[in-house]
Design an enzyme around this catalytic site. Sequence first.
Site, PDB file in Angstrom:
ATOM      1  CG  HIS A   1       1.465 -10.097  -1.462  1.00  0.00           C
ATOM      2  ND1 HIS A   1       1.873  -8.776  -1.511  1.00  0.00           N
ATOM      3  CD2 HIS A   1       0.130 -10.056  -1.238  1.00  0.00           C
ATOM      4  CE1 HIS A   1       0.838  -7.984  -1.319  1.00  0.00           C
ATOM      5  NE2 HIS A   1      -0.236  -8.723  -1.144  1.00  0.00           N
ATOM      6  CB  SER A   2       5.914  -7.445  -4.642  1.00  0.00           C
ATOM      7  OG  SER A   2       4.981  -6.439  -4.982  1.00  0.00           O
TER       8      SER A   2
END
Length: 966
Positions: free
Chosen positions: A809-810
């Site tokens: 998850h950026s």
Amino acid sequence: MAAPKYKDKDAGVVLAFNGQWISWSHTVIAYTAFLSALIVGCALHYHKIVQNQWYGYPQEWFPSVSATIGDRYPERSFFMLFIAITSGPRFALVGLFYLLTAKPGHALPKWIAGAGLVRTLTCGGWTYVTSTDDHDWHDILMISYIVFTIPWTTGCIALSPPNAKAIKYRKYLAAGFFGTLVPLVYFFIQHKVHRVAGAYTIYAFFEWSLILFDVGFDAVTALDFDTFEIVVRDVKGASKGVNASSVPTAVLEKEKEKATAGVYSARLNFGDALDIAADVYHGFVFWSTLTSLGLVVWYFPLWYMGISGYEALVMTTLGPILLGIKPIRSLVLRKQRATHLLSLAGLVAYLVKDPVLRLFTVGFGVWMSSLAWTATLSSESVHPVRLESRVLAWIVGLLMSSVAKFAWYTNNPIWPIMHAENGGWNGTGLALAVLAVLRFTRKGPLQTDHVAQRSSGSSLLSAISIGGIFFALHSLLSDTSTMILWTWDGYPIRGPVSNVNGWYTIVAMTVGLLLGVYQQDLVTTWTAYGVGCVGAAVLTLYQQWFGYYGALALTVYLMGISVPLISNAAKKSPAFTFGLGFFIYNFLVLFHVWVVAYAFVPGGPYVREHTDWIMIIMMLAIGAGVFDLISQKAKTPSNAKTADRRRPTGHRKYYIGTLGLLNILFLSANFLRFPTNDYKPYHPEDRLFTAGIWTIHFSLDNDMWSSEYRMRDLIKEMEIDVIGLLESDLQRIIMGNRDTTQFLAEDLGMYVDYGPGPDKHTWGAALLSKFPILNSTHHLLPSPVGELAPAIHATLDVYGSLVDVFVFHSGQEEDPEDRRLQSEYLAKLMGSTNRPAILLSYLVTKPLEGNYNTYVSETSGMHDVDPTDWDRWCEYILFKGLRRTGYARVSRDSITDTELQVAKFVVPKKEEQQKVWEMNAKKDKRERRVEEKDVPAGWRFPDLFKGDGVRGHHYHVFDEPRYFNF
């Protein structure tokens, strides 16, 4: 057979024999049933009965009880024949023991006889219904047998006639039986979860030991039944209280009381027991309402993506401040029943469909609940026994809440986010809550107006301690998996697991509470406080088992110190101690969220990732209360201390029984939830696996209902074998201290890696897999400005081939430098493996632009699952070294704010691997699409979601799945 002793009265008796033959016949026949099956089984089917699901001879060389008696002819027939014959002496044994111990006005013998009868019936149940016949019923009956063995064992010791030898043997055999359960469970876990060769053989020895101890315990009745002659005649008068032993009766009674912790020494009173049950359940309702508040508040900043204003309802715990206004205080103290009934609004809230109104309903319930409980404690503070009983009800209610959450996979069945469709028991819970309040408030208040401080010391220090202890209990102990997940660091498993080791937390809570009741002088010392501080530090700084040992030490301390801290606060101004105390608690709750949500809140960067600060403040706050208690203790006259120790303690016995019952219920749920290891992919014949990525929005759907069931259904119907879940860390007060992955993994039959734990300050990333997770490492990617970006790098055994899976998850759109650094880090991480790999991710980039070209690059070696899909911004699936066969996007309905993306891959055989890598490297071959009719049936996506689909789920964007060259 012996002739009747009273020949003048019994001349007409044809047959008479001593009662001990009932015991001996039961013992001999029961042992014969098991041993005959063991001998016959080893003689005829030795290799088959030592074989288990993982190993056989020579790794496993001794059969378990279930394998011996359950499946094969003729050993099963030998066992069933003799166990049927055993039933007659068993019923007679229970009946004779009742006749021996029954006395006018004593209810305990009847209860123990009832437990003995149920135990006998359930024994017949699990022996005649084997796990092969019906696994569920076999387990239910087996658990029931063990549950009823506990009151039967302790009851027989408590009711034992004054016979020194019988008491000694019962204590030893009971200790052997229950002591064996610990290594039994340990080696079963080694076999079932860790697949250790030979562990099942050691488990089998402990299982057979249980049989020996169990039957041996009942054999001790032979030492008591020689007082009976079957006609029946009491020939020695033991049933009349005559002591035939050389040991003084008083000594034996003291020994029995010690063996049973005094639980059975007083007469049982059904009314008193009902009072305690009502009190504990009402305490459970308090914690259920309080723990639900954060959940319904959290719903709003999720949808506003920032401060919504509804967060102000966190302050509804400040209800006790109204007690500072004399007319209101007088009204509340006199009308406590009405106040407690109004507090049930938090349970009624599930009937309110609109999220905003439901939030306000819960907030009102929390306000009234905190006000009502504070008023009750203040009113009862003039009576030490009644005060202690209320405090215990409050704290045992927390333990009951933790047990219920474990049984419901970390959801509370009476929360306002639950209803019948997702496993809620709201209606039942509300009905029981009304009855509990009526019973809880049936005694008139001891004080209805004037509230004066009834203890020396500082109200300020006491208030600070209330804030610290309530935050500690709520944040760490409202769910048994919270601290376990603090210490989780991936595969291979090197620490505790939530659905296997959660009971250790319950045991620590139980031990701590008992110390707080019986050893207050011990828990209110600086030494005990130091142990608690060390436990908090170890939990915060270390992982795996060592970190969890610190958690257990902290748990014992927190539960122990909570009793004197709350009791001390109740004797002071309630408006100040509990009003200010809950304000400090609210501050810590917000701080507890701010350390993760720092990008969205004012001043957030200053507390970023500082869980260590929270733990320090929490322990300092508790220390303030300890200082106050120690200061008061030094000023208390010795005669007052002696009088305090001599106060009535009858209520404690019922609470000990309640704690025992809650532990049994937890163990029963633990047994039913024990991993089955039945992890089967959907299409093994095609070496196919389906992978998915889904942002689950903390398992709250668009209408504020818990969404696990709906998620489960879609994942199952899409036949997903490997899935990454994002926004999945729910182990905070504001999210209810939940863990969605437990339910999904156990229901779907999948391995699970929770990802970076709650002490790592991320919103969470999790991996569920039908395939064994051989190794996993957790990463926190560079995030100099915004929120931490979590990633999992796991290696799976997929049909005998090693496949790497990355879940990521950026950072947020507002932090471009963070996202650039993260893309470079992840590209290198993906490029570090030369094995087949997939990325299940949330990238926050447009296709073919910007950071996309870092993720899909020569550095990473990864390819986009479908470069022509122009409509993406967040979720992406990348791959390398695999034969991609299909890709689809499935609408979410109202489960979350993000769709489910899935892709199908075939794992190449060893001889095909080079060819697949070469095909992946050539764009024209890699991207060539084919029609669905050209794809084997087993490789296609389910037809269920074509067209309008079901339950609002359907293929969209492309209207149907896409299939590629294979």
